[in-house]
Design an enzyme around this catalytic site. Structure first.
Site, PDB file in Angstrom:
ATOM      1  N   LYS A 207      44.965 -63.572 -46.715  1.00  0.00           N
ATOM      2  CA  LYS A 207      43.905 -63.033 -47.571  1.00  0.00           C
ATOM      3  C   LYS A 207      42.505 -63.542 -47.181  1.00  0.00           C
ATOM      4  O   LYS A 207      41.951 -63.060 -46.217  1.00  0.00           O
ATOM      5  CB  LYS A 207      44.256 -63.284 -49.033  1.00  0.00           C
TER       6      LYS A 207
ATOM      7  N   PHE B 219      56.136 -63.718 -55.898  1.00  0.00           N
ATOM      8  CA  PHE B 219      55.617 -62.644 -55.054  1.00  0.00           C
ATOM      9  C   PHE B 219      55.233 -63.248 -53.708  1.00  0.00           C
ATOM     10  O   PHE B 219      54.344 -64.082 -53.628  1.00  0.00           O
ATOM     11  CB  PHE B 219      54.403 -61.927 -55.655  1.00  0.00           C
TER      12      PHE B 219
ATOM     13  N   ASP C  81      53.354 -71.185 -50.613  1.00  0.00           N
ATOM     14  CA  ASP C  81      52.676 -69.929 -50.320  1.00  0.00           C
ATOM     15  C   ASP C  81      51.309 -69.986 -50.987  1.00  0.00           C
ATOM     16  O   ASP C  81      51.179 -69.758 -52.181  1.00  0.00           O
ATOM     17  CB  ASP C  81      53.505 -68.748 -50.850  1.00  0.00           C
TER      18      ASP C  81
HETATM   19  C1  LIG Z   1      49.259 -61.107 -51.218  1.00  0.00           C
HETATM   20  C2  LIG Z   1      50.309 -62.137 -51.140  1.00  0.00           C
HETATM   21  C3  LIG Z   1      51.275 -62.115 -50.121  1.00  0.00           C
HETATM   22  C4  LIG Z   1      51.409 -60.989 -49.117  1.00  0.00           C
HETATM   23  O1  LIG Z   1      50.279 -60.797 -48.339  1.00  0.00           O
HETATM   24  P1  LIG Z   1      50.105 -59.404 -47.552  1.00  0.00           P
HETATM   25  O2  LIG Z   1      48.892 -59.653 -46.691  1.00  0.00           O
HETATM   26  O3  LIG Z   1      49.898 -58.343 -48.570  1.00  0.00           O
HETATM   27  O4  LIG Z   1      51.327 -59.189 -46.763  1.00  0.00           O
HETATM   28  C5  LIG Z   1      52.193 -63.145 -50.087  1.00  0.00           C
HETATM   29  N1  LIG Z   1      52.172 -64.131 -50.995  1.00  0.00           N
HETATM   30  C6  LIG Z   1      51.250 -64.187 -51.978  1.00  0.00           C
HETATM   31  C7  LIG Z   1      51.264 -65.324 -52.940  1.00  0.00           C
HETATM   32  C8  LIG Z   1      50.295 -63.188 -52.096  1.00  0.00           C
HETATM   33  O5  LIG Z   1      49.417 -63.216 -53.099  1.00  0.00           O
END
Ligand SMILES: *Cc1c(COP(=O)(O)O)cnc(C)c1O
Length: 404
Positions: A256, A142, A227
Site C-alpha cells: 500500500k 484480511f 501483516d
Molecule cells: C490491502 C491488504 C492486503 C492486500 O493487498 P493488495 O495490494 O490488495 O493485494 C493484505 N493485507 C492487508 C492487511 C491489507 O490491508
C-alpha cells in the site's frame, strides 16, 4: 449527475467484472487530502485508497522521482542488477531495522511470499517433516485475494465457490493468546496476523495481547508474521504498528503506502533467516524490485519521514478520535482507532453504513463502509487540524441525521 458521469458508471458496469460496488462518484484529479470528480466537486478523501495514498494524492516529490526514473529505466527483470534496488534495500532496512528484504508488487503477493518462505524455513531450519507445516491465522482476517489467501479467510463472501483450497492453516480467534498456545503444535511454522484488523472494521486487540503472542512464538520457535500492509508506514501513528506493542515481528509485510499510491510496490522484511532459505530460481516476480518501483518507494518512504507524516498521524489521529467520541448521536455504537486508522461502528438499527457514506459524499467527504455497519475513516497522513475539524463537523451532522 451529468450525462458523462452516468456514462462512465454505466460503461464500467457493462464491460467490467462487477467485483466492486463503488460509491457513485467519478474522480479525475487529486492533490494532498483532496480529490475532485469529473464535474469539479471537491472531496476530502477519508479512505486514501485503503491507506495506499498515505502521503497524499500526487505527492510532488514522489511524482518527480517517478518521472525522472521513468525517463531513465523502468524494468530490467531480476535477470540483471539495476541501480535502484540496492538503494531501496539499504533504505528500507535502515528504516525498519530488518536484515533481509524481498520485493514484490501487490500486498497479496507479499503475503504469499511470506507463507512460502516460512514453510521453507519450517522444513529446512526448524525440521518439520515435509508437507506437514502448519500456519496459524485469525478469524476475520484480511490478507488479500489470491487463492492461497482466501482459502484461510473466514468470510463466506470471500471464499464461496473458489475452492478447493490449500491445506495447512488453522484458524483461531483474534485477540486471545490462550487459543494461540493451544493451537501450536510441533509442526507450527508461523502465526500470521494483522496488528489491527483493518478490513474487519478496525478491530484493536486487547492491551498485552501481542506481548503474549511474541512470548509464545519465541518459546515455541514459531515465526511471528505481521501483516502491516495497512497498519504500517505511519498509518497508526508509528512507523510500524508493532511499536505500539513494544515487540518485533520475525517477518513483516509492507505494501500500500510503500509507493504513496503511485505504483504497486510491496515487500517482505525479515529479521532472521526466513528469507535466507530462498535460493536462486525458487521464487520470483517479473516486476518485483524493478527500478521504477524502487525509485518510487524510496521517495515514498523519504517524504513520510522527512515531512513528519508519522507524528502528524499520531497527533491528528488523536484529535480525530476525540472529536468522534464527542459526537452525541444515538446512531453510534462505538468509535475506535489508532492514529489515522479510525472507524465509527453504527447500531444495526441505524441502517447500513453505506447510506451514511453516501450522505457524507453529498457533504464533500469520501469514506467507505465495511461490514454493513461500520464507517472506516483513514485520511492521508498529511491532514491538518483545520481539515480534521472540517470533517468532524460534517460527520456530526451526518451521524445525527435520521435515515429510518
Ligand atoms: C490491502 C491488504 C492486503 C492486500 O493487498 P493488495 O495490494 O490488495 O493485494 C493484505 N493485507 C492487508 C492487511 C491489507 O490491508
Amino acid at each position: 449527475m451529468s450525462a458523462s458521469v452516468i456514462d462512465f458508471i454505466a460503461t464500467e458496469a457493462r464491460f467490467g467484472a462487477r467485483n466492486y460496488e463503488p460509491i457513485g462518484v467519478v474522480l479525475s484529479r487529486g492533490e494532498g487530502v483532496w480529490v475532485w470528480d469529473t464535474e469539479g466537486n471537491r472531496y476530502l478523501d477519508c479512505l486514501s485508497a485503503y491507506s495506499a495514498v498515505s502521503q497524499g494524492h500526487c505527492h510532488p516529490k514522489i511524482l518527480a522521482a517517478m518521472v525522472e526514473q521513468a525517463h531513465r529505466l523502468t524494468l530490467t527483470s531480476r535477470a540483471f542488477h539495476n541501480d535502484q534496488l540496492a538503494l531501496f534495500y539499504e533504505e528500507i532496512a535502515a528504516l525498519t531495522g530488518s536484515h533481509k528484504v524481498l520485493p514484490m508488487n501487490s500486498g497479496a503477493e507479499a503475503v504469499e511470499s511470506a507463507i512460502k518462505s516460512v514453510r521453507k524455513w519450517g522444513y529446512e531450519v526448524k525440521g518439520v517433516p515435509d508437507g506437514q507445516a502448519e500456519i496459524i491465522v485469525c478469524a476475520n482476517n484480511f490478507h488479500g485475494r489470491t487463492l492461497g489467501i482466501v482459502g484461510f479467510s473466514t468470510d463466506p463472501e470471500t471464499r464461496t465457490h473458489f475452492g478447493p483450497f490449500a491445506p495447512g492453516f488453522r484458524i483461531i480467534p483474534f485477540g486471545d493468546a490462550a487459543t494461540l498456545e493451544e493451537a501450536i503444535t510441533p509442526n507450527t511454522v508461523a502465526f500470521l496476523v494483522e496488528p489491527i484488523q483493518g478490513e474487519a472494521g478496525v478491530v484493536i486487540p486487547p492491551a498485552g495481547y501481542f506481548t503474549e503472542v511474541r512470548e509464545l512464538c519465541t518459546a515455541n520457535n514459531v515465526m511471528l508474521v505481521l501483516d502491516e500492509i495497512q497498519t504500517g508506514l505511519g498509518r497508526t501513528g508509528k512507523l510500524l504498528a508493532e511499536q505500539h506493542e513494544g515487540i518485533e515481528a520475525d517477518v513483516t509485510q509492507l505494501g500500500k503506502a510503500l509507493s504513496g499510491g503511485f505504483y504497486p510496490v510491496s515487500a517482505v522484511l525479515s529479521n532472521n533467516d526466513v528469507l535466507g532459505t530462498l535460493r536462486p530460481g525458487q521464487h520470483g516476480s517479473t516486476f518485483g524490485g524493478n527500478p521504477l518501483a524502487c525509485a518510487v518507494a524510496r521517495a515514498a518512504i523519504r517524504v513520510l519521514v522527512e515531512e513528519g507524516m508519522i507524528d502528524n498521524a499520531a497527533g491528528q489521529g488523536a484529535r480525530f478520535l476525540e472529536g468522534l467520541k464527542d459526537i452525541r448521536a444515538n446512531t453510534i455504537r462505538e468509535v475506535r482507532g489508532r492514529g489515522l486508522m479510525l472507524a465509527v461502528e453504527l447500531h444495526p438499527e441505524a441502517g447500513r453504513a453505506r447510506r451514511y457514506c453516501e450522505a457524507l459524499q453529498a457533504k464533500g467527504i469520501l469514506a467507505k463502509d465495511t461490514h454493513e455497519h461500520t464507517i472506516r475513516i483513514a485520511p492521508p497522513l498529511v491532514i491538518t487540524s483545520d481539515q480534521v475539524d472540517w470533517a468532524l463537523e460534517r460527520l456530526a451532522t451526518t451521524l445525527t441525521q435520521d435515515f429510518s
